[in-house]
Design a protein around this motif. Structure first.
Motif, PDB file in Angstrom:
ATOM      1  N   CYS A 141       0.848  -1.184   0.000  1.00 45.65           N
ATOM      2  CA  CYS A 141       0.000   0.000   0.000  1.00 45.65           C
ATOM      3  C   CYS A 141       0.884   1.234   0.000  1.00 45.65           C
ATOM      4  N   SER A 142       0.253   2.373  -0.197  1.00 43.97           N
ATOM      5  CA  SER A 142       0.995   3.626  -0.234  1.00 43.97           C
ATOM      6  C   SER A 142       1.535   3.963   1.150  1.00 43.97           C
ATOM      7  N   GLY A 143       2.399   4.997   1.206  1.00 46.93           N
ATOM      8  CA  GLY A 143       3.041   5.373   2.455  1.00 46.93           C
ATOM      9  C   GLY A 143       2.087   5.937   3.469  1.00 46.93           C
ATOM     10  N   LEU A 144       2.595   6.104   4.686  1.00 49.02           N
ATOM     11  CA  LEU A 144       1.802   6.614   5.797  1.00 49.02           C
ATOM     12  C   LEU A 144       2.314   7.972   6.221  1.00 49.02           C
ATOM     13  N   SER A 145       1.436   8.769   6.808  1.00 52.11           N
ATOM     14  CA  SER A 145       1.830  10.050   7.357  1.00 52.11           C
ATOM     15  C   SER A 145       2.671   9.820   8.606  1.00 52.11           C
ATOM     16  N   ALA A 146       3.264  10.888   9.113  1.00 48.74           N
ATOM     17  CA  ALA A 146       4.096  10.771  10.307  1.00 48.74           C
ATOM     18  C   ALA A 146       3.288  10.245  11.495  1.00 48.74           C
ATOM     19  N   ALA A 147       2.052  10.764  11.659  1.00 46.78           N
ATOM     20  CA  ALA A 147       1.207  10.298  12.754  1.00 46.78           C
ATOM     21  C   ALA A 147       0.846   8.831  12.568  1.00 46.78           C
ATOM     22  N   ASP A 148       0.526   8.447  11.317  1.00 50.61           N
ATOM     23  CA  ASP A 148       0.175   7.060  11.052  1.00 50.61           C
ATOM     24  C   ASP A 148       1.363   6.132  11.250  1.00 50.61           C
ATOM     25  N   GLN A 149       2.555   6.621  10.985  1.00 51.13           N
ATOM     26  CA  GLN A 149       3.738   5.798  11.209  1.00 51.13           C
ATOM     27  C   GLN A 149       3.919   5.489  12.685  1.00 51.13           C
ATOM     28  N   GLY A 150       3.635   6.490  13.543  1.00 53.80           N
ATOM     29  CA  GLY A 150       3.695   6.227  14.970  1.00 53.80           C
ATOM     30  C   GLY A 150       2.659   5.202  15.396  1.00 53.80           C
TER      31      GLY A 150
END
Length: 385
Positions: A21-30
């Motif tokens: 899937c596509s990348g995640l935002s900084a918050a989603d990465q946490g």
């Protein structure tokens, strides 16, 4: 974010980093990191079943940071589920013996059950932190249930008193009056002549009812022990009730004197071990001084390690003496998935239904029991609702 992107984001968080899937935002990465630490599959050894394994190891500081992260990224109900999973996957219950862990957890009923199960092995420096966690949960529960319980139970006590000389129309119990005067039915007028009135009695300041709570403290009953202790303290605060609270496994412990503080009650329990229901009922029979004005509440999964036949005989004897007997398989929001169905069926045959009850429904249940209503009908109504 459009609906397609949001759906892809959610699938990425569910499936983990292996998802295409596509990348995640900084918050989603946490958020993803917090999920991966608990549910990551990459740490599973080769040839394993493929089930996810934990990625936090046994490091208390690292787990404490993770607990803080999940409180930041997820709502409280999700945090509580993840904490429960961490208990099973990470051995978090052992790390809770360290005081610094207490500040990081989200207090809830299940966590209190875990802390109580560790009570006997908890070091002194951790016990005070654990007591503070338990106090917070108990205070929140009391705020949730106390006012409703007192209001509903007081009303039931007032209505359970009867008089044949009601002073006001509002004091007349019309249902009871109609039943009492059925012989005076006049078919030509399609009415009943109420020669005898049945009314609600006036409120008395003395003890009017006895309530005995017997709580199974085996490990599977942890949430029920917490809720029952809080309800026991609330009931004990009412002068019109004489409330006793007993906990049991293979031994019986009377905690009535601690009912002024449910936290003390909880720390007086010892979760785990076997079960001897018959011994507990025998002790509780000795606490009942006015059978016709008493309610006995047994909270247990009914797995009896003692003499089953004698247990059933004691229940039958209490019921025959006039005591209202209530058997709850669980007092919690989760229901009762595991219980002895044979014993439940035997009790049902004696018109003593065994069922699970939510904390929100417990005040109405106690009101019905105090008024002597048939509990089978009460259960049927609430199951249909």
């Amino acid at each position: 974010m459009n609906a397609v992107d949001e759906r892809e984001r959610r699938w990425r968080l569910v499936l983990g980093r292996e998802a295409q899937c596509s990348g995640l935002s900084a918050a989603d990465q946490g958020m993803d990191g917090a999920l991966e630490a608990l549910y990551n599959r990459s740490d599973a050894p080769a040839g394993s079943s493929g089930r996810r394994s934990a990625g936090l190891g046994g490091s208390a500081p690292r787990v404490a940071r993770w607990l803080g992260d999940i409180r930041e990224y997820f709502p409280t109900p999700v945090v509580q589920v993840m904490q429960q999973d961490a208990m099973e996957r990470l051995g978090l219950h052992q790390l809770l013996l360290e005081p610094e862990m207490m500040a990081a957890v989200e207090p809830d009923v299940h966590l209190v059950g875990t802390l109580l199960s560790l009570n006997r092995v908890m070091p002194d420096e951790a016990r005070e932190s654990a007591r503070a966690v338990v106090r917070k949960v108990v205070d929140d529960l009391e705020k949730r249930v106390a006012q409703k319980t007192r209001s509903v139970v007081r009303g039931a006590i007032d209505r359970s008193a009867r008089t044949h000389r009601p002073r006001r129309v509002s004091d007349i119990d019309w249902n009871a009056t109609i039943r009492r005067n059925l012989a005076n039915y006049l078919p030509e007028h399609n009415t009943i002549v109420p020669e005898t009135l049945v009314g609600y009695g006036r409120r008395s300041r003395g003890v009017q009812k006895e309530v005995v709570l017997a709580i199974d403290q085996s490990g599977s009953m942890a949430a029920s022990v917490v809720y029952a202790s809080v309800f026991g303290a609330v009931l004990a605060s009412m002068s019109s009730l004489k409330t006793s609270l007993v906990v049991f496994d293979t031994a019986v412990v009377d905690l009535t004197e601690q009912l002024t503080d449910p936290v003390e009650v909880l720390f007086g329990t010892q979760l785990g071990g076997g079960t001897h229901i018959n011994k507990a009922i025998r002790y509780c029979q000795g606490l009942v001084t006015k059978p016709n004005d008493s309610v006995f509440v047994l909270i247990s999964d009914l797995y009896e390690g003692g003499v089953r036949e004698e247990m059933l005989r004691r229940v039958a004897a209490m019921k025959a003496a006039g005591t209202q007997v209530v058997v709850l398989l669980a007092l919690s929001d989760e229901g009762a998935p595991f219980y002895d169905r044979d014993n439940a069926a035997a009790l049902a045959a004696m018109d003593v239904p065994a069922f699970a009850c939510t904390p929100d429904a417990f005040p109405e249940l106690m009101a019905a029991a105090i008024q002597g209503q048939p509990l089978t009908a009460w259960v049927d109504r609430h199951q249909d609702a």
